[in-house]
Design a protein around this motif. Structure first.
Motif, mmCIF file in Angstrom:
data_model
loop_
_atom_site.group_PDB
_atom_site.id
_atom_site.type_symbol
_atom_site.label_atom_id
_atom_site.label_comp_id
_atom_site.label_asym_id
_atom_site.label_seq_id
_atom_site.Cartn_x
_atom_site.Cartn_y
_atom_site.Cartn_z
ATOM 1 N N THR A 268 0.825 -1.204 0.000
ATOM 2 C CA THR A 268 0.000 0.000 0.000
ATOM 3 C C THR A 268 0.856 1.249 0.000
ATOM 4 O O THR A 268 2.061 1.199 0.272
ATOM 5 C CB THR A 268 -0.930 0.021 1.226
ATOM 6 O OG1 THR A 268 -0.144 0.107 2.418
ATOM 7 C CG2 THR A 268 -1.803 -1.217 1.258
ATOM 8 N N THR A 269 0.201 2.384 -0.300
ATOM 9 C CA THR A 269 0.853 3.688 -0.275
ATOM 10 C C THR A 269 0.145 4.567 0.742
ATOM 11 O O THR A 269 -0.997 4.276 1.130
ATOM 12 C CB THR A 269 0.794 4.363 -1.657
ATOM 13 O OG1 THR A 269 -0.576 4.655 -1.974
ATOM 14 C CG2 THR A 269 1.381 3.452 -2.732
ATOM 15 N N PRO A 270 0.766 5.659 1.180
ATOM 16 C CA PRO A 270 0.126 6.531 2.192
ATOM 17 C C PRO A 270 -1.182 7.143 1.724
ATOM 18 O O PRO A 270 -1.990 7.569 2.555
ATOM 19 C CB PRO A 270 1.191 7.603 2.442
ATOM 20 C CG PRO A 270 2.483 6.972 2.061
ATOM 21 C CD PRO A 270 2.161 6.049 0.921
ATOM 22 N N THR A 271 -1.390 7.215 0.415
ATOM 23 C CA THR A 271 -2.637 7.832 -0.085
ATOM 24 C C THR A 271 -3.768 6.821 -0.254
ATOM 25 O O THR A 271 -4.890 7.211 -0.590
ATOM 26 C CB THR A 271 -2.383 8.520 -1.439
ATOM 27 O OG1 THR A 271 -1.956 7.540 -2.399
ATOM 28 C CG2 THR A 271 -1.338 9.622 -1.310
ATOM 29 N N ASP A 272 -3.510 5.550 -0.035
ATOM 30 C CA ASP A 272 -4.535 4.522 -0.252
ATOM 31 C C ASP A 272 -5.646 4.607 0.785
ATOM 32 O O ASP A 272 -5.394 4.825 1.979
ATOM 33 C CB ASP A 272 -3.912 3.118 -0.197
ATOM 34 C CG ASP A 272 -3.204 2.769 -1.497
ATOM 35 O OD1 ASP A 272 -3.277 3.574 -2.432
ATOM 36 O OD2 ASP A 272 -2.582 1.696 -1.552
ATOM 37 N N ILE A 273 -6.884 4.416 0.317
ATOM 38 C CA ILE A 273 -8.033 4.302 1.217
ATOM 39 C C ILE A 273 -8.866 3.102 0.789
ATOM 40 O O ILE A 273 -8.857 2.695 -0.378
ATOM 41 C CB ILE A 273 -8.914 5.577 1.211
ATOM 42 C CG1 ILE A 273 -9.453 5.852 -0.201
ATOM 43 C CG2 ILE A 273 -8.174 6.776 1.757
ATOM 44 C CD1 ILE A 273 -10.476 6.977 -0.254
ATOM 45 N N ASN A 274 -9.575 2.531 1.746
ATOM 46 C CA ASN A 274 -10.514 1.442 1.483
ATOM 47 C C ASN A 274 -11.938 1.957 1.667
ATOM 48 O O ASN A 274 -12.218 2.727 2.590
ATOM 49 C CB ASN A 274 -10.274 0.259 2.422
ATOM 50 C CG ASN A 274 -8.918 -0.392 2.191
ATOM 51 O OD1 ASN A 274 -8.463 -0.482 1.056
ATOM 52 N ND2 ASN A 274 -8.276 -0.829 3.252
#
Length: 517
Positions: A130-136
């Motif tokens: 994952t990256t810091p900008t990822d959201i679920n």
């Protein structure tokens, strides 16, 4: 033990003062909960506003509790969101808008309970993928019951019936619907239908439907009973706003005119027996009224175009048919409103199996295909099918018609404009005409009709509609109640203009339906 506990409870609540105190406390608690909810909503709005420009990437979308819905069906709805951030900058505000739009789309299929809850969470920072900008994104979508069965009774337009209906939802996990309906009544002796509807490519505005239907209907105004059996396939498209609707249908139906009364006219007897109609029809509707059953502003347009028996369509009935309807409403002071409606139609006989209207020998229109006019839902103040051509005791319908009406709707005193109850003052009228065959042509037993004969007959009927003097008309007053399922009217009508042979109805009449002139 349980009895003793109940006695204690009733003992504590036996005085009015105790009950009032409990109600006061309940109101205080509800007010506190509401205030906390408003505060939390405001806090959420502030947080979103402060972080609306943060760059995000939608890592995953999960629809919870959708146990009976196909994965491929949901993927077509949400796949664009997963790829949206690959070709352009994506912010939290943009992501929320797209998720909201996809959720609204899911709601339109009517297979989930409303509302569908949406939750957004950061991905696990310990996950190296994952990256810091990822959201679920999580959607809590509780599925509706997969079937509904209803029974009941209906009444209206001098008819009563008992019905049963069943609906199966989400049959194959793609928002498909299977419906079955059956009824027994006084005028429509029996009616049944079944249909299967499925959205195309997970689009709630694009549907394909196949179905079949049958009915047996008494038509006392024309001294016969009509049996109908048929099937149809249709493509339905609705605009994203829900205001524009298109319906393209191919249908085939076997009709039988039987059960003739001893007093049946020669016109009805000539049309008795079997006929088969195969047709292609398109219906367009635009509805911009604020409340269709009791509008105070806006307008409505509908047109239905039908082509039967032409070219490869087959059958033994050929015609082109156009039916249009419009309504406009304007608000007035003190909650009043003025509505005006206009309807018209034309049936143009064609030779079966021919594309050229001027070629072949067209047959005169048949009784089941002609227009009927008059009754509590169109031209009030006249009996059902009381306007237009008659042969002895029978209303035999017409090929050209026009009708118009205007109503002044006033709110009841002490009830208020918010209630769906109105006092009505109206005036309406119309004319219904048949195409006259040339001397010696059918149906008088002479030479067959030609395309030129039909064209001249249509022109003559339109000329008579325009220059034939005042239409049959009536005025009256009444009470209107708009129930969510239908509109009810009780009116006192007074016929003002009546043509020879037509049947007026002075006095009180009752109407129920979804569309009124």
């Amino acid at each position: 033990m349980a009895s003793s506990l109940e006695d204690d409870v009733f003992e504590k609540l036996k005085t009015k003062a105790d009950i009032d105190e409990l109600e006061r406390r309940e109101k205080e608690i509800n007010a506190r909960v509401h205030a906390q909810y408003e505060k939390s909503q405001q806090r959420v709005a502030e947080l979103l506003g402060a972080n609306s420009t943060l760059p995000v990437t939608i890592s995953s979308i999960r629809v919870l509790h959708a146990n009976n819905t196909r994965r491929t069906f949901l993927e077509r709805i949400f796949e664009p969101l997963l790829g949206a951030n690959k070709d352009r900058p994506y912010t939290l505000e943009g992501a929320l808008k797209d998720v909201s739009a996809a959720t609204d789309k899911l709601n339109k299929f009517d297979i989930f309970k409303s509302p569908i809850s949406v939750f957004i969470d950061r991905t696990d920072p310990a996950d190296p993928s994952t990256t810091p900008t990822d959201i679920n994104v999580y959607l809590s979508a509780q599925e509706k019951s997969r079937y509904t069965i209803k029974t009941g009774t209906e009444a209206g337009n001098a008819e009563g019936s008992a019905y049963a209906s069943a609906v199966l939802r989400n049959v194959f996990g793609g928002a498909e619907t299977l419906q079955a309906y059956g009824s027994l009544g006084t005028r429509t002796r029996s009616s049944y239908s079944a249909s299967f509807d499925t959205p195309i490519l997970s689009d709630p505005g694009l549907h394909f439907e196949v179905g079949g239907a049958g009915s047996s209907t008494l038509k006392p105004w024309a001294s016969h009973e009509e049996f109908l059996r048929g099937g149809s396939a249709r493509l339905k498209w609705t605009s994203p706003s829900g205001q524009h609707r298109h319906d393209l249908a191919y249908s085939g139906s076997w009709r039988q005119i039987t059960g003739l009364a001893s007093t049946a006219s020669p016109t009805v007897r000539a049309d008795a027996g079997d006929s088969f109609k195969a047709s292609l029809a398109h219906t367009y509707a635009l509805d911009r009224r604020d409340y269709p059953l009791l509008p105070s502003r806006g307008y409505y347009l509908r047109s239905t175009t039908e082509l039967a028996g032409v070219g490869p369509l087959g059958g033994d009935v050929g015609f082109a048919k156009l039916d249009v309807e419009s309504q406009a409403a304007a608000p007035l002071p003190a909650g009043a409103a003025l509505t005006a409606g206009l309807r018209g139609g034309l049936l143009y006989p064609l030779a079966v199996g021919r594309w050229n209207p001027a070629a072949g020998h067209p047959e005169p229109s048949r009784l089941p295909d002609r227009f009927q006019l008059g009754g509590p839902t169109d031209v009030r103040g006249f009996r059902l099918s009381g306007l237009g051509p008659r042969d002895g005791p029978d209303a035999v319908g017409g090929d050209v018609y026009a009708a118009a009406g205007a109503s002044l709707l006033l709110p009841f005193p002490r009830v208020g404009a918010a209630a769906p109850l109105r006092f009505q003052a109206f005036v309406n009228g119309g004319r219904l005409l048949a195409l006259q065959p040339p001397p010696g042509g059918k149906p008088d037993g002479g030479a067959p009709l030609t395309g030129g004969d039909v064209a001249r007959g249509v022109k003559a009927a339109l000329r008579e509609l325009r220059d034939g003097g005042l239409p049959s008309c009536a005025a009256g007053v009444g009470i209107v109640y708009a129930h969510p399922a239908a509109r009810f009217e009780v009116n006192f009508s007074l016929p003002l203009v009546l043509r020879r042979g037509e049947e007026a109805r002075k006095g009180v009449s009752f109407g129920i339906g979804a569309s009124f002139l």
